[in-house]
Design a protein around this motif. Structure first.
Motif, PDB file in Angstrom:
ATOM      1  N   ARG A   1       0.153   0.746  -1.092  1.00  0.00           N
ATOM      2  CA  ARG A   1      -1.090   1.047  -1.822  1.00  0.00           C
ATOM      3  C   ARG A   1      -0.810   1.687  -3.098  1.00  0.00           C
ATOM      4  NH1 ARG A   1      -4.622  -1.726   0.701  1.00  0.00           N
ATOM      5  NH2 ARG A   1      -4.569  -1.613   2.921  1.00  0.00           N
ATOM      6  N   ARG A   2       0.488   2.482  -3.145  1.00  0.00           N
ATOM      7  CA  ARG A   2       0.785   3.321  -4.257  1.00  0.00           C
ATOM      8  C   ARG A   2       2.232   2.874  -4.646  1.00  0.00           C
ATOM      9  NH1 ARG A   2      -4.114   3.823  -3.872  1.00  0.00           N
ATOM     10  NH2 ARG A   2      -5.409   5.491  -4.436  1.00  0.00           N
TER      11      ARG A   2
ATOM     12  N   ALA B   1      -0.169  11.583  -4.341  1.00  0.00           N
ATOM     13  CA  ALA B   1      -0.002  10.469  -3.878  1.00  0.00           C
ATOM     14  C   ALA B   1      -1.314   9.614  -3.980  1.00  0.00           C
ATOM     15  CB  ALA B   1       0.412  10.257  -2.299  1.00  0.00           C
ATOM     16  N   PHE B   2      -2.451  10.335  -3.887  1.00  0.00           N
ATOM     17  CA  PHE B   2      -3.747   9.471  -4.097  1.00  0.00           C
ATOM     18  C   PHE B   2      -3.672   8.876  -5.745  1.00  0.00           C
ATOM     19  CE2 PHE B   2      -4.294  10.673  -0.262  1.00  0.00           C
ATOM     20  CZ  PHE B   2      -5.049  11.560   0.299  1.00  0.00           C
TER      21      PHE B   2
ATOM     22  N   THR C   1      -2.198   8.630   8.504  1.00  0.00           N
ATOM     23  CA  THR C   1      -2.794   7.430   7.743  1.00  0.00           C
ATOM     24  C   THR C   1      -1.943   6.597   7.057  1.00  0.00           C
ATOM     25  OG1 THR C   1      -3.381   8.940   5.992  1.00  0.00           O
ATOM     26  CG2 THR C   1      -4.827   8.472   7.697  1.00  0.00           C
ATOM     27  N   ALA C   2      -0.551   6.834   6.620  1.00  0.00           N
ATOM     28  CA  ALA C   2       0.117   6.371   5.620  1.00  0.00           C
ATOM     29  C   ALA C   2       1.754   6.781   5.913  1.00  0.00           C
ATOM     30  CB  ALA C   2      -0.067   6.347   4.361  1.00  0.00           C
TER      31      ALA C   2
ATOM     32  N   VAL D   1       3.939   4.159  -1.096  1.00  0.00           N
ATOM     33  CA  VAL D   1       3.059   4.504  -0.260  1.00  0.00           C
ATOM     34  C   VAL D   1       2.296   3.462   0.583  1.00  0.00           C
ATOM     35  CG1 VAL D   1       1.179   6.175   0.443  1.00  0.00           C
ATOM     36  CG2 VAL D   1       2.873   6.601  -1.279  1.00  0.00           C
TER      37      VAL D   1
ATOM     38  N   VAL E   1      -7.606   1.952   9.468  1.00  0.00           N
ATOM     39  CA  VAL E   1      -8.698   2.929   8.805  1.00  0.00           C
ATOM     40  C   VAL E   1      -9.692   2.001   8.308  1.00  0.00           C
ATOM     41  CG1 VAL E   1      -8.972   4.730   7.660  1.00  0.00           C
ATOM     42  CG2 VAL E   1      -6.963   4.694   8.982  1.00  0.00           C
TER      43      VAL E   1
ATOM     44  N   ASN F   1     -10.155   5.270   3.751  1.00  0.00           N
ATOM     45  CA  ASN F   1      -8.769   5.202   3.684  1.00  0.00           C
ATOM     46  C   ASN F   1      -8.607   6.055   2.182  1.00  0.00           C
ATOM     47  OD1 ASN F   1      -6.238   4.522   3.043  1.00  0.00           O
ATOM     48  ND2 ASN F   1      -6.207   2.206   3.112  1.00  0.00           N
ATOM     49  N   PRO F   2      -7.894   6.810   2.258  1.00  0.00           N
ATOM     50  CA  PRO F   2      -7.444   7.638   1.133  1.00  0.00           C
ATOM     51  C   PRO F   2      -6.765   6.825   0.032  1.00  0.00           C
ATOM     52  CG  PRO F   2      -6.305   8.896   2.847  1.00  0.00           C
ATOM     53  CD  PRO F   2      -7.233   7.749   3.441  1.00  0.00           C
ATOM     54  N   PHE F   3      -5.979   5.946   0.462  1.00  0.00           N
ATOM     55  CA  PHE F   3      -5.126   5.105  -0.256  1.00  0.00           C
ATOM     56  C   PHE F   3      -5.502   3.828  -0.563  1.00  0.00           C
ATOM     57  CE2 PHE F   3      -1.683   7.976  -0.319  1.00  0.00           C
ATOM     58  CZ  PHE F   3      -1.726   8.770   0.839  1.00  0.00           C
ATOM     59  N   ARG F   4      -7.116   3.501  -0.343  1.00  0.00           N
ATOM     60  CA  ARG F   4      -7.538   2.356  -0.708  1.00  0.00           C
ATOM     61  C   ARG F   4      -7.126   2.033  -2.103  1.00  0.00           C
ATOM     62  NH1 ARG F   4     -11.629   5.598  -0.352  1.00  0.00           N
ATOM     63  NH2 ARG F   4     -12.979   6.052  -2.118  1.00  0.00           N
TER      64      ARG F   4
ATOM     65  N   PRO G   1      -7.633   1.831  -5.913  1.00  0.00           N
ATOM     66  CA  PRO G   1      -8.557   2.774  -6.684  1.00  0.00           C
ATOM     67  C   PRO G   1      -9.672   1.871  -7.431  1.00  0.00           C
ATOM     68  CG  PRO G   1      -6.565   2.565  -7.820  1.00  0.00           C
ATOM     69  CD  PRO G   1      -6.312   2.157  -6.546  1.00  0.00           C
TER      70      PRO G   1
END
Lengths: 335, 71
Positions: free
Chosen positions: A56-57, A92-93, A322-323, A335, B55, B60-63, B65
Motif C-alpha cells: 500500500r505504501r 506510514a499513512f 492491520t498491516a 507497508v 478490513v 483501512n488506514p492504508f487504502r 490515497p
C-alpha cells in the motif's frame, strides 16, 4: 602435581559422561511428549482462503540497505535504520519523513520505538545502543540530545524497549544480551548462555520483569544461523527464521519444536519473521526478495508476496495487526 | 599450565552439567495439549485479526490515497 592432574581428568571424564546421559535423557523426555504433530491437531480447522495482500505504501529515502524497522504504538509511525547510518521516523499513512538522525557509524542494525512514542533507540557497529528523544520542534538537532545507553564489546544486533521507556534490552555479537536503565545508562542485568553472536531478541507479550537472567530452556534444531525470533501472541510459543531456509515454531510448555515451515523450492534463508495478531499467520522475509505467508496451524504456505528488489531484511506486523511493514536491501520499506 | 586448563575445563563441564540438570527437571506438557492450546488461541482471536479477516476499504488506514482537489 601429577596426581592432582589425574584426579581432575577423572572428574572431567565423569562430568562428561554425566552430561552425555543428561542430554540423552532430555531427548527421551522430549520425545515422549511428542505424541502428535501440530498440523494433525489443526486438521479440523477451516483452511484459510486466498489472500490478497498488496503493497500500500512504499517508503523511499534511505540511501542504502534498510536493516531494521519498528512500529510505534500509535500504529502509524515507523522507525527504520539503514547501512548508510541514517535512522528515519516515517508516518506510514502519509509516507512523510518526520525525523531523521545520522548516526556516527554505518550499519545501524537495530532500532526500536519506545512504547510512549517519544523516543527511538538504535545501534549497530558502534557497539552501543543510543536513545534519541523525538522532539516536535523540527529545527532542533536530535543528535545533540542523544543518550548512550548500552555498551557491548561487539556489534549491537537487536534492541527492544521493555514495557516502559525506562528500560531497554539489547543483544550483541559478543554473545550476550543485557538489560539497561535508560536514564542512568547502567547495566541492570546480563544474560549469558549463547555460544556465538546473538542475532535477535524478543520479549514475551506479558513480560513484567525478567529478574533471573538464567537460561531456562534451549532449543537446537535449526541447521544454520537463526536470524530472527518472535514470540507467539499468547506468549506460550515462539517462531524462528534461519539461514537453513526454514521457519520453525517452538512451544515453550512442551519444550520442543512443534512445526517446521519449509518447502523444497525455498532455498534462501529467512531474515525476519513475525506473527499476525491472532497468531494464525506467520510472515517470513526471505533473502530471495520474497515474503512467504504461512498458516501456522496447518504448516502450509498461504501466499507469496513479491515487490522488493533485493533481500527482505526486516519485517514487522503493526501493533493493531492491520498491516505489516518490510524493509529491504533495495533501500525501501513497504507497508 | 596444563593444571589450569584442566581446572578451567572442569568448571565449564560442571556448568554444562548444572545447566542440563536444570533443563531436565523442567516441567513439560504433551505436544497434543500445547498444540490444542495454540489452535484455540488462534481460533479465538481470528475474528479480531485484520490481516486474516480483511478490513473494509473505508476503515483501512492504508487504502490508496484519494486525491483531494481544493478550489
Amino acid at each position: 602435581m601429577a596426581t592432582q592432574e589425574v584426579q581432575l581428568n577423572e572428574t572431567l571424564a565423569h562430568l562428561k559422561t554425566e552430561s552425555e546421559t543428561l542430554k540423552s535423557k532430555l531427548e527421551e523426555e522430549r520425545a515422549k511428549l511428542h505424541d502428535v504433530e501440530l498440523h494433525q491437531v489443526a486438521e479440523k480447522v477451516e483452511g484459510l482462503g486466498q489472500f490478497v495482500m498488496k503493497t500500500r505504501r512504499t517508503l523511499k529515502g534511505h540511501g542504502n540497505k534498510v536493516l531494521c524497522m519498528d512500529w510505534c504504538k500509535d500504529k502509524r509511525r515507523i522507525v527504520s535504520s539503514s547501512q548508510d547510518g541514517k535512522v528515519i521516523v516515517w508516518d506510514a499513512f502519509t509516507t512523510n519523513k518526520e525525523h531523521a538522525v545520522t548516526m556516527p557509524c554505518t550499519w545501524v542494525m537495530a532500532c526500536a520505538y519506545a512504547p510512549s512514542g517519544c523516543a527511538v533507540a538504535c545501534g549497530g557497529l558502534d557497539n552501543k545502543c543510543s536513545v534519541y528523544p523525538l522532539s516536535l520542534d523540527k529545527n532542533e538537532n536530535l543528535a545533540a540530545k542523544k543518550k548512550s545507553v548500552a555498551m557491548h564489546t561487539n556489534y549491537l544486533s537487536a534492541c527492544s524497549f521493555t514495557n516502559s521507556d525506562m528500560q531497554i534490552l539489547t543483544s550483541s555479537g559478543d554473545g550476550t544480551c543485557a538489560l539497561w536503565d535508560v536514564e542512568s545508562g547502567q547495566l541492570l542485568q546480563s544474560f549469558h548462555g549463547h555460544a556465538a553472536d546473538v542475532l535477535c531478541l524478543d520479549l514475551a507479550p506479558s513480560e513484567t520483569g525478567n529478574t533471573f537472567g538464567q537460561c531456562i530452556q534451549s532449543f537446537e534444531t535449526h541447521e544454520s544461523d537463526i536470524n530472527s525470533v518472535r514470540y507467539y501472541p499468547s506468549g506460550d510459543a515462539f517462531a524462528s527464521g534461519s539461514d537453513d531456509a526454514t521457519c520453525r515454531l517452538y512451544d515453550l510448555r512442551a519444550d520442543r519444536e512443534v512445526a517446521i515451515y519449509s518447502k523444497e523450492s525455498i532455498i534462501f534463508g529467512v531474515s525476519s519473521v513475525d506473527f499476525s495478531l491472532s497468531g494464525r499467520l506467520l510472515f517470513g522475509g526471505y533473502n530471495d526478495y520474497t515474503i512467504n505467508v504461512w498458516d501456522v496451524l496447518k504448516g502450509t504456505r498461504v501466499s507469496i508476496l513479491f515487490g522488493h528488489e533485493n533481500r527482505v531484511s526486516t519485517l514487522r506486523v503493526s501493533p493493531d495487526g492491520t498491516a505489516f511493514s518490510t524493509g529491504s536491501w533495495d533501500h525501501t520499506l513497504r507497508v | 599450565m596444563s593444571n589450569n586448563n584442566a581446572s578451567n575445563n572442569l568448571i565449564i563441564a560442571q556448568r554444562a552439567v548444572k545447566q542440563l540438570r536444570l533443563e531436565a527437571s523442567f516441567p513439560r506438557i504433551k505436544v497434543s495439549q500445547a498444540a490444542a492450546e495454540l489452535r484455540n488461541f488462534c481460533l479465538q482471536n481470528a475474528s479480531k485479526d485484520p490481516l486474516l479477516v480483511g478490513v473494509p476499504s473505508s476503515d483501512n488506514p492504508f487504502r490508496p490515497p484519494k486525491s483531494c482537489s481544493l478550489f
